[in-house]
Design a protein around this motif. Structure first.
Motif, mmCIF file in Angstrom:
data_model
loop_
_atom_site.group_PDB
_atom_site.id
_atom_site.type_symbol
_atom_site.label_atom_id
_atom_site.label_comp_id
_atom_site.label_asym_id
_atom_site.label_seq_id
_atom_site.Cartn_x
_atom_site.Cartn_y
_atom_site.Cartn_z
ATOM 1 N N VAL A 78 0.836 -1.144 0.142
ATOM 2 C CA VAL A 78 0.160 0.009 0.007
ATOM 3 C C VAL A 78 0.895 1.165 -0.080
ATOM 4 C CG1 VAL A 78 -0.207 0.139 2.500
ATOM 5 C CG2 VAL A 78 -2.010 1.129 1.099
ATOM 6 N N ARG A 79 2.136 1.133 0.521
ATOM 7 C CA ARG A 79 2.749 2.507 0.811
ATOM 8 C C ARG A 79 3.263 3.166 -0.546
ATOM 9 N NH1 ARG A 79 6.605 0.800 5.921
ATOM 10 N NH2 ARG A 79 4.761 1.094 7.604
ATOM 11 N N PRO A 80 3.747 2.474 -1.521
ATOM 12 C CA PRO A 80 4.085 2.980 -2.843
ATOM 13 C C PRO A 80 2.824 3.912 -3.566
ATOM 14 C CG PRO A 80 4.863 0.878 -2.832
ATOM 15 C CD PRO A 80 3.932 0.785 -1.847
ATOM 16 N N SER A 81 1.790 2.993 -3.343
ATOM 17 C CA SER A 81 0.621 3.980 -3.940
ATOM 18 C C SER A 81 0.309 4.963 -3.010
ATOM 19 C CB SER A 81 -0.709 2.843 -4.076
ATOM 20 O OG SER A 81 -0.355 1.690 -4.817
ATOM 21 N N LEU A 82 0.336 4.896 -2.004
ATOM 22 C CA LEU A 82 -0.165 6.002 -1.106
ATOM 23 C C LEU A 82 0.909 7.274 -1.115
ATOM 24 C CD1 LEU A 82 -1.910 6.984 1.144
ATOM 25 C CD2 LEU A 82 -0.480 5.909 2.946
ATOM 26 N N ARG A 83 2.219 6.939 -1.584
ATOM 27 C CA ARG A 83 3.294 8.071 -1.794
ATOM 28 C C ARG A 83 3.014 8.667 -3.179
ATOM 29 N NH1 ARG A 83 7.085 4.206 0.459
ATOM 30 N NH2 ARG A 83 7.582 3.425 -1.593
ATOM 31 N N MET A 84 2.443 7.908 -4.116
ATOM 32 C CA MET A 84 2.195 8.391 -5.392
ATOM 33 C C MET A 84 0.850 9.279 -5.298
ATOM 34 S SD MET A 84 2.982 8.427 -8.766
ATOM 35 C CE MET A 84 3.960 7.347 -9.139
ATOM 36 N N VAL A 85 -0.172 8.770 -4.691
ATOM 37 C CA VAL A 85 -1.233 9.582 -4.525
ATOM 38 C C VAL A 85 -1.189 10.796 -3.999
ATOM 39 C CG1 VAL A 85 -2.285 8.515 -2.383
ATOM 40 C CG2 VAL A 85 -3.853 9.325 -4.301
ATOM 41 N N GLU A 86 -0.299 10.782 -3.086
ATOM 42 C CA GLU A 86 0.188 12.288 -2.484
ATOM 43 C C GLU A 86 0.589 13.012 -3.263
ATOM 44 O OE1 GLU A 86 2.024 10.719 1.104
ATOM 45 O OE2 GLU A 86 0.146 10.549 2.262
ATOM 46 N N GLN A 87 1.639 12.579 -4.000
ATOM 47 C CA GLN A 87 2.246 13.408 -5.100
ATOM 48 C C GLN A 87 1.438 13.789 -6.083
ATOM 49 O OE1 GLN A 87 5.535 10.287 -6.163
ATOM 50 N NE2 GLN A 87 6.824 12.227 -6.169
ATOM 51 N N ILE A 88 0.434 13.279 -6.608
ATOM 52 C CA ILE A 88 -0.425 13.393 -7.752
ATOM 53 C C ILE A 88 -1.520 14.346 -7.171
ATOM 54 C CG2 ILE A 88 -2.219 12.550 -9.169
ATOM 55 C CD1 ILE A 88 -0.762 10.041 -9.574
ATOM 56 N N ARG A 89 -2.063 13.990 -5.871
ATOM 57 C CA ARG A 89 -3.032 15.363 -5.465
ATOM 58 C C ARG A 89 -2.679 16.539 -5.265
ATOM 59 N NH1 ARG A 89 -6.397 13.109 -0.524
ATOM 60 N NH2 ARG A 89 -7.540 15.192 -0.845
ATOM 61 N N ALA A 90 -1.265 16.582 -4.953
ATOM 62 C CA ALA A 90 -0.622 17.824 -4.945
ATOM 63 C C ALA A 90 -0.335 18.805 -6.223
ATOM 64 C CB ALA A 90 0.872 17.837 -4.273
ATOM 65 N N LEU A 91 -1.011 18.096 -7.165
ATOM 66 C CA LEU A 91 -0.697 18.723 -8.499
ATOM 67 C C LEU A 91 -2.327 19.034 -9.050
ATOM 68 C CD1 LEU A 91 1.766 16.422 -10.605
ATOM 69 C CD2 LEU A 91 2.185 18.379 -9.210
ATOM 70 N N VAL A 92 -3.241 18.766 -8.182
ATOM 71 C CA VAL A 92 -4.578 19.051 -8.518
ATOM 72 C C VAL A 92 -4.870 20.164 -7.731
ATOM 73 C CG1 VAL A 92 -6.878 18.306 -8.705
ATOM 74 C CG2 VAL A 92 -5.109 16.468 -8.816
ATOM 75 N N ALA A 100 -7.798 12.858 -14.697
ATOM 76 C CA ALA A 100 -6.324 12.309 -15.077
ATOM 77 C C ALA A 100 -5.647 11.965 -13.879
ATOM 78 C CB ALA A 100 -5.597 13.381 -15.754
ATOM 79 N N ALA A 101 -5.779 12.459 -12.651
ATOM 80 C CA ALA A 101 -5.196 12.173 -11.518
ATOM 81 C C ALA A 101 -5.748 10.900 -10.790
ATOM 82 C CB ALA A 101 -5.284 13.443 -10.587
ATOM 83 N N LEU A 102 -6.894 10.789 -10.973
ATOM 84 C CA LEU A 102 -7.505 9.535 -10.781
ATOM 85 C C LEU A 102 -7.216 8.286 -11.422
ATOM 86 C CD1 LEU A 102 -9.660 7.845 -8.694
ATOM 87 C CD2 LEU A 102 -11.558 8.799 -10.372
ATOM 88 N N TYR A 103 -7.305 8.426 -12.667
ATOM 89 C CA TYR A 103 -6.767 7.581 -13.666
ATOM 90 C C TYR A 103 -5.163 7.051 -13.359
ATOM 91 C CZ TYR A 103 -5.660 4.793 -17.880
ATOM 92 O OH TYR A 103 -5.029 3.741 -18.745
ATOM 93 N N ALA A 104 -4.458 7.966 -13.074
ATOM 94 C CA ALA A 104 -3.038 7.650 -12.789
ATOM 95 C C ALA A 104 -2.943 6.943 -11.421
ATOM 96 C CB ALA A 104 -2.189 8.924 -12.759
ATOM 97 N N VAL A 105 -3.611 7.334 -10.398
ATOM 98 C CA VAL A 105 -3.525 6.772 -9.105
ATOM 99 C C VAL A 105 -4.016 5.337 -9.341
ATOM 100 C CG1 VAL A 105 -4.512 6.772 -6.905
ATOM 101 C CG2 VAL A 105 -3.723 8.893 -7.627
#
Length: 227
Positions: A78-92, A100-105
């Protein structure tokens, strides 16, 4: 910065199968295989140590209990996805559209779950994982689910989200992503599965096919930026 180094175990009974792999990694690998094969209750630290080729006492230099080993394995799913979602959410919304963010996550989460050794995700629903000692894992997965809900709410068509809470939407989205765990029971996931599942997440949110196509293209650009 102080670096904490793992304590060294005692000499192994047998050489490691991969000299480049640390004892800790070998323990996690062996435990993952045994937990999936035999269940948590059916696996002992002695069995894990024997599979690695070390003394049981040496295993305790790295992990105090088999539950501690399981907690670490669950975290890797779960941690790799959690790190990625935090990075992506910061761009929204400045640099990424919510769809696009939801698709990427979703796509990245599917890939993570597709690559966890021995399909560790199958252990999520075992009764033992409900114990208090796994609260940290459940909290991290809860944060990931909440992020799905937040992104899904931003991306969703109004007709879909009306009457559906962000919490409920997040629950549905993460369950849709985790279907890859069931896919792995019968075959190896393919790249097309990640696209199909991520696209289905957008459709669940009410996006039209043209909107899904646009989000998919934007998401690939976004993932290239972050990886």
């Amino acid at each position: 910065m102080t670096v904490t180094r793992p304590r060294q175990g005692r000499p192994r009974h047998t050489p490691p199968s991969d000299p480049g792999t640390s004892a800790r990694e070998q323990i996690l690998d062996a435990a993952g295989a045994l937990f999936v094969e035999r269940g948590i209750a059916g696996t002992s630290t002695r069995m894990i140590a024997e599979r690695v080729g070390i003394r049981q006492a040496s295993l305790y230099y790295h992990f105090a209990t088999k539950e501690e080993i399981l907690a670490e394995l669950l975290a890797t799913s779960v941690r790799p996805s959690l790190r990625m979602v935090e990075q992506i959410r910061a761009l929204v919304p400045e640099r990424a559209h919510p769809a696009a963010a939801l698709y990427a996550v979703a796509a990245m989460d599917v890939r993570t779950l597709s690559q966890t050794p021995y399909n560790i995700g199958t252990l999520y629903l075992l009764p033992e994982v409900r114990a208090e000692r796994f609260d940290a894992f459940r909290a991290e997965r809860g944060r990931l689910q909440a992020s799905y809900g937040a992104l899904g709410t931003l991306a969703a068509a109004e007709a879909v989200t009306r009457g559906m809470s962000t919490e409920h939407l997040g629950e549905l989205l993460i369950q849709l992503v985790e279907v890859v765990i069931q896919i792995r029971r019968s075959r190896e996931p393919e790249a097309a599965d990640a696209d199909a599942i991520a696209s289905s997440c957008l459709r669940l949110c009410g996006l039209t096919e043209p909107a899904v196509t646009i989000a998919r293209s934007e998401a690939r650009t976004l993932l290239d930026l972050l990886t």
